[in-house]
Design a protein around this motif. Structure first.
Motif, PDB file in Angstrom:
ATOM      1  N   HIS A 165      50.168  61.341  70.209  1.00 38.33           N
ATOM      2  CA  HIS A 165      49.620  62.705  70.146  1.00 38.33           C
ATOM      3  C   HIS A 165      48.133  62.715  70.496  1.00 38.33           C
ATOM      4  O   HIS A 165      47.675  63.567  71.270  1.00 38.33           O
ATOM      5  N   SER A 168      47.429  61.732  74.235  1.00 36.56           N
ATOM      6  CA  SER A 168      47.905  62.704  75.223  1.00 36.56           C
ATOM      7  C   SER A 168      46.798  63.648  75.676  1.00 36.56           C
ATOM      8  O   SER A 168      46.927  64.307  76.714  1.00 36.56           O
ATOM      9  N   GLY A 169      45.714  63.732  74.931  1.00 37.68           N
ATOM     10  CA  GLY A 169      44.607  64.593  75.313  1.00 37.68           C
ATOM     11  C   GLY A 169      43.616  63.942  76.262  1.00 37.68           C
ATOM     12  O   GLY A 169      42.679  64.605  76.712  1.00 37.68           O
ATOM     13  N   GLU A 189      57.863  61.623  74.294  1.00 33.39           N
ATOM     14  CA  GLU A 189      57.618  62.516  75.421  1.00 33.39           C
ATOM     15  C   GLU A 189      57.306  63.927  74.942  1.00 33.39           C
ATOM     16  O   GLU A 189      56.477  64.630  75.541  1.00 33.39           O
ATOM     17  N   THR A 190      57.937  64.345  73.851  1.00 36.64           N
ATOM     18  CA  THR A 190      57.619  65.651  73.272  1.00 36.64           C
ATOM     19  C   THR A 190      56.161  65.722  72.841  1.00 36.64           C
ATOM     20  O   THR A 190      55.497  66.760  72.996  1.00 36.64           O
ATOM     21  N   LEU A 191      55.643  64.592  72.335  1.00 35.00           N
ATOM     22  CA  LEU A 191      54.277  64.567  71.823  1.00 35.00           C
ATOM     23  C   LEU A 191      53.239  64.230  72.892  1.00 35.00           C
ATOM     24  O   LEU A 191      52.058  64.117  72.579  1.00 35.00           O
ATOM     25  N   GLY A 192      53.680  64.047  74.149  1.00 31.60           N
ATOM     26  CA  GLY A 192      52.689  63.945  75.205  1.00 31.60           C
ATOM     27  C   GLY A 192      52.721  62.741  76.110  1.00 31.60           C
ATOM     28  O   GLY A 192      51.893  62.633  77.029  1.00 31.60           O
ATOM     29  N   ALA A 193      53.640  61.787  75.903  1.00 30.10           N
ATOM     30  CA  ALA A 193      53.719  60.638  76.799  1.00 30.10           C
ATOM     31  C   ALA A 193      54.249  61.078  78.166  1.00 30.10           C
ATOM     32  O   ALA A 193      55.124  61.943  78.250  1.00 30.10           O
ATOM     33  N   ASP A 194      53.729  60.474  79.246  1.00 25.59           N
ATOM     34  CA  ASP A 194      54.265  60.755  80.572  1.00 25.59           C
ATOM     35  C   ASP A 194      55.691  60.244  80.698  1.00 25.59           C
ATOM     36  O   ASP A 194      56.556  60.907  81.261  1.00 25.59           O
ATOM     37  N   HIS A 297      42.948  66.975  63.971  1.00 27.03           N
ATOM     38  CA  HIS A 297      44.080  66.699  64.845  1.00 27.03           C
ATOM     39  C   HIS A 297      45.416  66.885  64.127  1.00 27.03           C
ATOM     40  O   HIS A 297      46.433  67.163  64.783  1.00 27.03           O
ATOM     41  N   SER A 300      46.918  70.213  64.895  1.00 25.47           N
ATOM     42  CA  SER A 300      47.542  70.426  66.200  1.00 25.47           C
ATOM     43  C   SER A 300      48.790  69.572  66.412  1.00 25.47           C
ATOM     44  O   SER A 300      49.459  69.688  67.445  1.00 25.47           O
ATOM     45  N   GLU A 302      52.620  68.376  65.972  1.00 21.53           N
ATOM     46  CA  GLU A 302      53.920  68.979  65.674  1.00 21.53           C
ATOM     47  C   GLU A 302      54.567  68.183  64.535  1.00 21.53           C
ATOM     48  O   GLU A 302      55.437  67.340  64.757  1.00 21.53           O
TER      49      GLU A 302
END
Length: 338
Positions: A165, A168-169, A189-194, A297, A300, A302
């Motif tokens: 998480h 991912s920023g 992937e939901t939390l931001g991994a490519d 953080h 923000s 999930e």
């Protein structure tokens, strides 16, 4: 005044004992716990009896004194309500929801400087994630990710996903998570991994046509909790790459191959542990600043995606059994007290 306290009393054995804790001293608070989070990494090592002998539990947390040995009070993610104050404590504390690094128990005594007021919009269950998000914050600070880098995270457990998480920023070139469990790959992937791939697939994801200088990853985090993964993490970075080890293996040992390209490629392997801050950052960073950043953080994150269920405190034995067997939907299990 009594309290019910969870003890790890032997391998795969937990029990709830009743202890007399007395009323708060003049400078103390009395807190009744609403929820406490189980750390599936360190607590399962204690549950399984895989902790190292003769090692302090945590010298930086007053409530966790002594060494790792049974019987042991453990846990460090308690959220509760202040129900009593000593005569020297401002009564404004009464009724406030607070977070504390305290073992699992239905009530405890502490001092105002050892608790953190919970923000109004933060639920008790979400607040029990604070230690994991703080650990992830420390991992990012230690790793020093840079723009355009290739970053790999091994392990999509609770700390791994919180780290995903945060990372991912960053404006990374490629951000890959390696995880054997398909459901956790989806979470990553939901939390931001490519990309989130199974072990053994990361090399093909990092392959770069004709660019030898970009071969491999720039930065790898080993967060799987499995000693055998460390060797794979070292093998994933390229020349002058960095490996940050956040896993705690307890009494288990990691077999790693340092006889191949490790020396010639100038690979760096560093430990990261939330009890301390990188010496290069201590001039401007302290634990309070890091905790404040983690709290921001958390808002923000999930948190529902990480939720593996709530279990009444009285049924804690079942909670640890299910976690140990992998029988939970998400990595974050919360004990409830009301």
């Amino acid at each position: 005044m009594d309290a019910r306290v969870l003890y790890f009393s032997g391998p795969e054995t937990v029990e709830i004992r009743t202890e007399t804790i007395g009323r708060p001293d003049r400078d103390e608070l009395l807190v009744e716990t609403v929820a406490s989070g189980i750390s599936p990494g360190s607590e399962l090592l204690v549950y399984r009896g895989e902790f190292p002998e003769g090692v302090e539990v945590d010298a930086t947390i007053d409530a966790l004194d002594g060494e790792f040995e049974y019987p042991l009070r453990y846990g460090y993610a308690a959220v509760g309500e202040v129900v009593g104050t000593g005569e020297a404590v401002d009564e404004d504390w009464l009724g406030r929801r607070v977070f504390a690094f305290e073992p699992h128990a239905d009530r405890f005594r502490t001092t105002p400087d050892r608790v953190v007021p919970i923000r109004e919009r933060t639920t008790a269950a979400a607040a029990t994630l604070l230690p994991s998000v703080e650990t992830a914050t420390n991992l990012v600070l230690d790793g020093h990710p840079r723009i355009g880098e290739r970053v790999v995270v091994f392990g999509a457990g609770l700390v791994g996903l919180c780290t995903v998480h945060l990372l991912s920023g960053f404006p990374l070139d490629r951000f890959v998570v390696v995880e054997p469990v398909p459901e956790r790959r989806e979470l990553a992937e939901t939390l931001g991994a490519d990309r989130a791939v199974a072990p053994g697939e990361v090399g093909s994801v990092l392959a770069d046509d004709g660019d030898d200088d970009a071969r491999g990853a720039d930065l790898v985090y080993e967060l799987s909790g499995e000693p055998s993964t460390l060797d794979a993490a070292i093998g994933t970075v390229g020349y002058d790459g960095r490996v940050v080890v956040g896993s705690w293996y307890g009494s288990r040992r990691a077999a790693i191959d340092l006889g191949g390209s490790f020396h010639r490629e100038r690979i760096s392997v560093e430990s990261s542990q939330v009890s301390t801050i990188d010496p290069s950052l201590r001039g401007r960073w302290n634990r309070q600043r890091r905790f404040d950043v983690a709290f921001d953080h958390l808002d923000s994150l999930e948190t529902d995606a990480l939720h593996g269920g709530t279990v009444p405190f009285e049924e804690a034995t079942e909670a640890y059994r299910r976690l140990d067997a992998g029988g939970v939907d998400g990595p974050h299990v919360v004990l409830t007290y009301r």
